[in-house]
Every structure is written in structure tokens, then in C-alpha cells.
Design a protein around this motif. Structure first.
Motif, mmCIF file in Angstrom:
data_model
loop_
_atom_site.group_PDB
_atom_site.id
_atom_site.type_symbol
_atom_site.label_atom_id
_atom_site.label_comp_id
_atom_site.label_asym_id
_atom_site.label_seq_id
_atom_site.Cartn_x
_atom_site.Cartn_y
_atom_site.Cartn_z
ATOM 1 N N ASN A 87 0.829 -1.206 0.000
ATOM 2 C CA ASN A 87 0.000 0.000 0.000
ATOM 3 C C ASN A 87 0.863 1.254 0.000
ATOM 4 O O ASN A 87 0.706 2.145 -0.841
ATOM 5 N N SER A 88 1.823 1.328 0.938
ATOM 6 C CA SER A 88 2.680 2.518 1.020
ATOM 7 C C SER A 88 3.649 2.578 -0.149
ATOM 8 O O SER A 88 3.968 3.660 -0.659
ATOM 9 N N LEU A 89 4.122 1.414 -0.648
ATOM 10 C CA LEU A 89 5.060 1.396 -1.773
ATOM 11 C C LEU A 89 4.405 1.959 -3.037
ATOM 12 O O LEU A 89 5.005 2.763 -3.755
ATOM 13 N N LEU A 90 3.156 1.575 -3.294
ATOM 14 C CA LEU A 90 2.456 2.067 -4.487
ATOM 15 C C LEU A 90 2.184 3.562 -4.398
ATOM 16 O O LEU A 90 2.335 4.293 -5.384
ATOM 17 N N ASN A 91 1.795 4.031 -3.217
ATOM 18 C CA ASN A 91 1.568 5.468 -3.038
ATOM 19 C C ASN A 91 2.863 6.261 -3.192
ATOM 20 O O ASN A 91 2.863 7.356 -3.775
ATOM 21 N N GLU A 92 3.963 5.689 -2.705
ATOM 22 C CA GLU A 92 5.276 6.343 -2.837
ATOM 23 C C GLU A 92 5.673 6.477 -4.306
ATOM 24 O O GLU A 92 6.152 7.531 -4.747
ATOM 25 N N LEU A 93 5.441 5.434 -5.103
ATOM 26 C CA LEU A 93 5.795 5.472 -6.523
ATOM 27 C C LEU A 93 4.894 6.431 -7.295
ATOM 28 O O LEU A 93 5.344 7.092 -8.230
ATOM 29 N N ALA A 94 3.633 6.518 -6.895
ATOM 30 C CA ALA A 94 2.734 7.483 -7.528
ATOM 31 C C ALA A 94 3.224 8.904 -7.288
ATOM 32 O O ALA A 94 3.154 9.776 -8.167
ATOM 33 N N MET A 95 3.762 9.153 -6.085
ATOM 34 C CA MET A 95 4.309 10.478 -5.770
ATOM 35 C C MET A 95 5.532 10.794 -6.630
ATOM 36 O O MET A 95 5.764 11.940 -6.995
ATOM 37 N N LEU A 96 6.308 9.748 -6.975
ATOM 38 C CA LEU A 96 7.520 9.962 -7.783
ATOM 39 C C LEU A 96 7.196 10.503 -9.170
ATOM 40 O O LEU A 96 7.985 11.247 -9.742
ATOM 41 N N VAL A 97 6.039 10.109 -9.718
ATOM 42 C CA VAL A 97 5.684 10.589 -11.063
ATOM 43 C C VAL A 97 4.720 11.776 -11.012
ATOM 44 O O VAL A 97 4.311 12.288 -12.052
ATOM 45 N N ALA A 98 4.372 12.230 -9.799
ATOM 46 C CA ALA A 98 3.394 13.315 -9.648
ATOM 47 C C ALA A 98 3.837 14.592 -10.360
ATOM 48 O O ALA A 98 3.015 15.307 -10.957
ATOM 49 N N ASP A 99 5.141 14.884 -10.335
ATOM 50 C CA ASP A 99 5.650 16.097 -10.987
ATOM 51 C C ASP A 99 5.484 16.007 -12.503
ATOM 52 O O ASP A 99 5.054 16.957 -13.151
ATOM 53 N N LEU A 110 -5.857 7.010 -8.397
ATOM 54 C CA LEU A 110 -5.318 5.905 -7.598
ATOM 55 C C LEU A 110 -6.470 5.150 -6.950
ATOM 56 O O LEU A 110 -7.319 5.756 -6.293
ATOM 57 N N GLU A 111 -6.503 3.847 -7.155
ATOM 58 C CA GLU A 111 -7.487 2.989 -6.485
ATOM 59 C C GLU A 111 -6.728 1.815 -5.874
ATOM 60 O O GLU A 111 -6.626 0.745 -6.485
ATOM 61 N N ILE A 112 -6.165 2.054 -4.705
ATOM 62 C CA ILE A 112 -5.338 1.054 -4.028
ATOM 63 C C ILE A 112 -6.116 0.554 -2.810
ATOM 64 O O ILE A 112 -6.445 1.334 -1.914
ATOM 65 N N ALA A 113 -6.422 -0.733 -2.804
ATOM 66 C CA ALA A 113 -7.217 -1.307 -1.719
ATOM 67 C C ALA A 113 -6.532 -1.062 -0.368
ATOM 68 O O ALA A 113 -5.324 -1.272 -0.233
ATOM 69 N N GLU A 114 -7.320 -0.594 0.594
ATOM 70 C CA GLU A 114 -6.759 -0.290 1.914
ATOM 71 C C GLU A 114 -6.255 -1.537 2.620
ATOM 72 O O GLU A 114 -5.318 -1.471 3.418
ATOM 73 N N ASP A 115 -6.882 -2.679 2.324
ATOM 74 C CA ASP A 115 -6.477 -3.925 3.000
ATOM 75 C C ASP A 115 -5.467 -4.722 2.166
ATOM 76 O O ASP A 115 -5.318 -5.929 2.340
ATOM 77 N N ASP A 118 0.853 -7.092 2.686
ATOM 78 C CA ASP A 118 2.284 -7.061 2.391
ATOM 79 C C ASP A 118 2.603 -8.308 1.564
ATOM 80 O O ASP A 118 1.936 -9.334 1.692
ATOM 81 N N ILE A 119 3.601 -8.208 0.695
ATOM 82 C CA ILE A 119 3.989 -9.375 -0.100
ATOM 83 C C ILE A 119 5.468 -9.672 0.098
ATOM 84 O O ILE A 119 6.242 -8.822 0.559
ATOM 85 N N GLU A 120 5.857 -10.873 -0.269
ATOM 86 C CA GLU A 120 7.246 -11.303 -0.184
ATOM 87 C C GLU A 120 7.858 -11.160 -1.585
ATOM 88 O O GLU A 120 7.500 -11.904 -2.498
ATOM 89 N N ALA A 121 8.743 -10.163 -1.757
ATOM 90 C CA ALA A 121 9.276 -9.898 -3.097
ATOM 91 C C ALA A 121 10.565 -9.094 -2.984
ATOM 92 O O ALA A 121 10.987 -8.705 -1.889
ATOM 93 N N ASP A 122 11.183 -8.846 -4.143
ATOM 94 C CA ASP A 122 12.407 -8.048 -4.213
ATOM 95 C C ASP A 122 12.010 -6.581 -4.356
ATOM 96 O O ASP A 122 11.450 -6.180 -5.386
ATOM 97 N N GLU A 123 12.278 -5.772 -3.341
ATOM 98 C CA GLU A 123 11.796 -4.386 -3.309
ATOM 99 C C GLU A 123 12.263 -3.569 -4.502
ATOM 100 O O GLU A 123 11.459 -2.888 -5.162
ATOM 101 N N LEU A 124 13.559 -3.611 -4.815
ATOM 102 C CA LEU A 124 14.084 -2.788 -5.915
ATOM 103 C C LEU A 124 13.470 -3.181 -7.251
ATOM 104 O O LEU A 124 13.147 -2.321 -8.073
ATOM 105 N N ILE A 129 9.584 -2.287 -11.768
ATOM 106 C CA ILE A 129 8.438 -2.682 -12.601
ATOM 107 C C ILE A 129 7.399 -1.577 -12.616
ATOM 108 O O ILE A 129 6.957 -1.112 -13.674
ATOM 109 N N ILE A 130 6.986 -1.145 -11.427
ATOM 110 C CA ILE A 130 5.870 -0.190 -11.321
ATOM 111 C C ILE A 130 6.274 1.185 -11.840
ATOM 112 O O ILE A 130 5.498 1.849 -12.539
#
Length: 238
Positions: A87-99, A110-115, A118-124, A129-130
Motif C-alpha cells: 500500500n505505502s510502496l504504491l503510493n510512494e511510486l505514484a508520488m515519484l511521477v506526480a511532478d 489511484l485505487e489502491i485497496a486499503e487492506d 504485504d507481499i514477499e518480493a524483491d523491493e528494488l 516494474i511499477i
């Protein structure tokens, strides 16, 4: 033919450090000059140094994408797994392209489900990808258009959809977009920077995580929708 392609991929993967290091040095020293750390520059000098830095960063992006693609193809790409708060990762990436979004007067939904779990993955790699998909959507959507980022849980996966109202993809090109360096040839795309590797690399990174990746478009000037899944619990070894 396959052996030659694999040998090329292995060579590039092994050359990773040697290719990136000198360019990082060029970019680093250009930044020092541009920041006037060791003395002032006149206007023309600042312009030229900025040109060197901008070109260097663009070249580094190209090299990074080529090397990452080569690593995946040669089987040398490893995942560094951790728990990701999506949830926070997707919002953070949306902020990166906001400018970029505001400069082009594009609407971003943005339609990111509140619930969203967390997933098990490679953060970088998930961020790569996103960011690739969001920046593509902005890049190929004309002023006044709209992009959206949607995410929800679907069974044991999370599903993420990035869509836009941009230039779209002709039916005959849908099968070609996952070929390296392919770019849709339109007057609009000729004035945008890009390597043509963003989509194929994103697809390979999703599949490396055990997810699925697809692209849909109703045709030219009818927008594009990219849909992919990532497993909540990784099936890959660290």
C-alpha cells in the motif's frame, strides 16, 4: 542461435560492473561541476555540464536495462526477498511521477485497496516494474489525458493495473512490444526518450517473481492497459 544469444547475455551480465562503473564516475563528476563545488561556472558552461549529466543519466538507464535484461535471460538475476508493504510502496511510486503528471496536466487516479497485504518480493525490482509502467503511461499520454493505478488482492496474489488514455498500440504491434528495443512508430513517440526495454524487462521481472503480465489496447489513440500479478507468498528461494 540460442547458444549465441545465451553467450551474449552471459557476457553482458558478467560485464555489468565494468560498464556501469565508468559511467557512474562521469555522472558523479558532472554533478560536482554542476553544483559548482569547486568554483562558479558561467551560463554556457553550466548548460554544457547539464547536457553531459542529462545524457549520462539517459545512457545509464539504457545500460542498466540492457544489463538487467541480460541477467534475467542468462539466469544470473537473483531475487533479494523481503516483506513489502505494498500500500505505502504504491503510493510512494505514484508520488515519484506526480511532478511529470502535473507538468503535462494529466489526471492521475489511484485505487489502491486499503487492506492490500504485504507481499514477499524483491523491493528494488518491484519498484522498477511499477515505475517503468507509470512513467511509460505518463510519457505516452498527451496533455489533458488520464492515467490510473489500481491494486487489489485476488486469491493468493495481488493484481496491479496501470492504464492510460494515451497513444495505444495497433493490433499488429501487440505481439512485438515484448521484443527488445521495439518502439511504436508514431510522430508522438519520436519525440519521447526511451529504450523500448521497459515493457519486456518488466514482464521478465514479474515472471521471475512467479507472477503473470499482460498488455491490452483497443488500438491506436485508444489507450493501453497493463495488468500483472505478484504472489503474496513467494514461491522462489532467496
Amino acid at each position: 542461435m540460442k547458444r549465441a544469444a545465451r553467450a551474449k547475455s552471459e557476457f553482458l551480465a558478467n560485464m555489468s560492473h565494468e560498464l556501469r562503473t565508468p559511467l557512474n564516475s562521469i555522472n558523479g563528476f558532472s554533478e560536482v561541476l554542476f553544483d559548482e563545488t569547486f568554483g562558479p561556472l558561467n551560463e554556457k558552461q553550466r548548460q554544457y555540464v547539464n547536457n553531459v549529466l542529462t545524457s549520462g543519466k539517459h545512457l545509464l538507464l539504457l545500460i542498466n536495462q540492457i544489463l538487467d535484461m541480460a541477467k534475467v535471460e542468462s539466469g544470473k538475476m537473483n531475487l533479494s526477498l523481503s516483506s513489502l508493504p505494498m500500500n505505502s510502496l504504491l503510493n510512494e511510486l505514484a508520488m515519484l511521477v506526480a511532478d511529470m503528471v502535473s507538468k503535462k496536466k494529466i489526471e492521475m487516479v489511484l485505487e489502491i485497496a486499503e487492506d492490500l497485504p504485504d507481499i514477499e518480493a524483491d523491493e528494488l525490482k518491484v519498484k522498477e516494474i511499477i515505475y517503468n509502467l507509470l512513467s511509460n503511461a505518463v510519457k505516452f499520454t498527451p496533455e489533458g489525458g488520464k492515467i490510473s493505478l489500481r491494486a487489489k488482492r485476488v486469491d493468493s496474489d495481488i493484481e496491479i493495473v496501470v492504464s492510460d488514455t494515451g497513444i495505444g498500440i495497433a493490433p499488429e504491434n501487440i505481439g512485438k512490444i515484448f521484443e527488445g528495443f521495439f518502439r511504436v512508430d508514431t510522430p508522438y513517440s519520436r519525440v519521447t526518450e526511451g529504450t523500448g526495454l521497459g515493457l519486456p524487462l518488466s514482464k521478465k521481472l514479474v515472471e521471475l517473481h512467479g507472477g503473470k503480465f499482460s498488455v491490452e489496447s483497443a488500438g491506436l489513440d485508444k489507450g493501453t492497459k497493463v495488468r500483472f500479478t505478484l504472489p503474496i507468498v513467494s514461491k522462489k528461494a532467496v
